[in-house]
Design a protein around this motif. Structure first.
Motif, short mmCIF file in Angstrom:
data_model
loop_
_atom_site.label_atom_id
_atom_site.label_comp_id
_atom_site.label_asym_id
_atom_site.label_seq_id
_atom_site.Cartn_x
_atom_site.Cartn_y
_atom_site.Cartn_z
N GLY A 64 0.74 -1.30 -0.04
CA GLY A 64 0.11 -0.10 -0.04
C GLY A 64 0.83 1.15 -0.08
O GLY A 64 2.11 1.32 -0.59
N TYR A 65 0.35 2.41 0.65
CA TYR A 65 1.24 3.64 0.76
C TYR A 65 1.15 4.14 1.95
O TYR A 65 0.28 3.98 2.81
CB TYR A 65 0.21 4.52 -0.26
N ARG A 66 2.27 5.02 2.14
CA ARG A 66 2.30 5.91 3.48
C ARG A 66 3.03 6.95 3.11
O ARG A 66 3.78 7.00 1.79
CB ARG A 66 2.99 4.85 4.53
N LEU A 67 3.32 7.93 4.04
CA LEU A 67 4.09 9.19 3.60
C LEU A 67 5.62 8.43 3.39
O LEU A 67 6.10 7.76 4.20
CB LEU A 67 3.88 10.04 4.94
N GLY A 68 6.05 9.50 2.69
CA GLY A 68 7.41 9.16 2.20
C GLY A 68 8.39 10.13 2.89
O GLY A 68 9.51 10.09 3.02
N ARG A 69 7.74 11.28 3.26
CA ARG A 69 8.55 12.38 4.04
C ARG A 69 7.43 12.87 5.30
O ARG A 69 6.07 12.63 5.22
CB ARG A 69 8.69 13.65 3.22
N ALA A 70 8.15 13.59 6.25
CA ALA A 70 7.48 13.98 7.18
C ALA A 70 6.20 15.14 6.78
O ALA A 70 6.74 15.82 5.71
CB ALA A 70 8.20 14.70 8.40
N PRO A 71 5.18 15.59 7.29
CA PRO A 71 4.41 16.21 6.89
C PRO A 71 4.96 17.77 6.99
O PRO A 71 4.73 18.75 5.97
CB PRO A 71 3.36 16.30 8.01
N ASP A 72 5.82 17.95 7.71
CA ASP A 72 6.60 19.75 7.61
C ASP A 72 7.54 19.57 6.31
O ASP A 72 7.68 20.51 5.90
CB ASP A 72 7.54 19.52 8.80
N ASP A 73 7.83 18.28 5.73
CA ASP A 73 8.68 18.35 4.59
C ASP A 73 8.08 18.21 3.25
O ASP A 73 8.57 17.93 2.39
CB ASP A 73 9.88 17.31 4.88
N ILE A 74 6.68 18.47 3.31
CA ILE A 74 5.75 18.22 2.10
C ILE A 74 5.05 19.70 1.88
O ILE A 74 4.37 19.88 2.73
CB ILE A 74 4.78 17.10 2.14
N SER A 75 5.19 20.34 0.84
CA SER A 75 4.64 21.39 0.66
C SER A 75 3.44 21.39 -0.29
O SER A 75 3.35 20.09 -1.06
CB SER A 75 5.49 22.71 0.08
N LEU A 76 2.59 22.17 -0.49
CA LEU A 76 1.38 21.97 -1.41
C LEU A 76 1.85 22.32 -2.83
O LEU A 76 1.65 21.31 -3.69
CB LEU A 76 0.40 23.01 -1.35
N LEU A 77 2.98 22.92 -2.91
CA LEU A 77 3.80 22.98 -4.35
C LEU A 77 4.16 21.49 -4.56
O LEU A 77 4.21 21.23 -5.80
CB LEU A 77 4.96 24.07 -4.34
N ASP A 78 4.91 20.93 -3.72
CA ASP A 78 5.42 19.50 -3.88
C ASP A 78 4.24 18.52 -4.60
O ASP A 78 4.59 17.90 -5.64
CB ASP A 78 5.97 19.05 -2.88
N ILE A 79 3.34 18.59 -3.91
CA ILE A 79 2.21 17.92 -4.49
C ILE A 79 1.61 18.14 -5.72
O ILE A 79 1.29 17.44 -6.72
CB ILE A 79 0.90 17.83 -3.28
N VAL A 80 1.46 19.58 -5.91
CA VAL A 80 0.84 20.04 -7.15
C VAL A 80 2.04 19.71 -8.30
O VAL A 80 1.26 19.25 -9.49
CB VAL A 80 0.72 21.63 -7.26
N LEU A 81 3.09 19.91 -8.29
CA LEU A 81 4.22 19.51 -9.19
C LEU A 81 4.29 18.12 -9.53
O LEU A 81 4.62 17.77 -10.54
CB LEU A 81 5.52 20.15 -8.87
N ALA A 82 4.03 17.34 -8.52
CA ALA A 82 4.09 15.93 -8.66
C ALA A 82 3.00 15.41 -9.35
O ALA A 82 3.07 14.73 -10.47
CB ALA A 82 4.05 15.28 -7.13
N VAL A 83 1.74 16.13 -9.18
CA VAL A 83 0.35 15.74 -10.08
C VAL A 83 0.42 16.07 -11.30
O VAL A 83 -0.04 15.69 -12.12
CB VAL A 83 -0.66 15.93 -9.21
N GLU A 84 0.61 17.84 -11.42
CA GLU A 84 0.43 18.14 -12.57
C GLU A 84 1.63 18.55 -13.54
O GLU A 84 1.65 18.75 -14.66
CB GLU A 84 0.02 19.86 -12.29
#
Length: 167
Positions: A64-84
């Motif tokens: 399955g899936y779990r976090l790969g980094r701590a929540p403090d180390d994940i920005s909204l930009l990181d998520i947007v760039l990964a997806v878009e």
């Protein structure tokens, strides 16, 4: 600017995975079920999140899936760039150089003012997204909503979390 539905699904999926135990995992099907979305569509967004290191993907029938980094180390930009993807939302096609009577090439040595303005806006947008971490989102929830979310996710995790005691 319009972001795809996958961005919202990705952000909510990352927030959900923040609640797992340190060795816990959720299947893509469980994450999709929790959010009431299509598993196949969600997988298209979980995979690039894993490729970017935001999530960790554990293969196999008990994976399955779990976090790969701590929540403090994940920005909204990181998520947007990964997806878009990293490309800017606006891409100048230099249409000012087309048509029946285009200007001479010497008039196009400087960037198009429209492109400059759009890229400046993109930089501001990205800078704002980079300032917001997943931890900020979690900490910004009002207590009543946080309690309701915790109740919902705890019950869901009880039935769906997969624990991995040996790595």
């Amino acid at each position: 600017m319009k972001l795809g539905d996958g961005v919202e699904q990705a952000i909510h999926s990352v927030l959900l995975l923040c609640g797992l135990s340190p060795t816990g995992l959720l299947s893509a099907a469980a994450i999709a079920d929790f959010h009431g979305v299509s598993t196949s569509y969600l997988l298209k967004h979980l995979q690039p999140l894993a490729a970017a290191g935001i999530l960790q993907s554990v293969p196999g029938p008990k994976g399955g899936y779990r976090l790969g980094r701590a929540p403090d180390d994940i920005s909204l930009l990181d998520i947007v760039l990964a997806v878009e993807g990293p490309e800017p939302a606006f891409r100048c096609a230099e249409i000012r150089q087309r048509g029946p009577a285009p200007l001479e090439a010497r008039f196009f040595k400087t960037p198009c003012a429209i492109n400059v303005a759009m890229l400046k806006a993109e930089q501001a947008y990205r800078a704002e997204l980079a300032k917001v971490s997943v931890a900020d989102l979690l900490n910004g929830i009002d207590p009543e909503t946080g309690e309701a979310i915790a109740t919902r996710t705890c019950a869901f995790f009880k039935d769906h979390e997969r624990n991995r005691h040996k790595e």
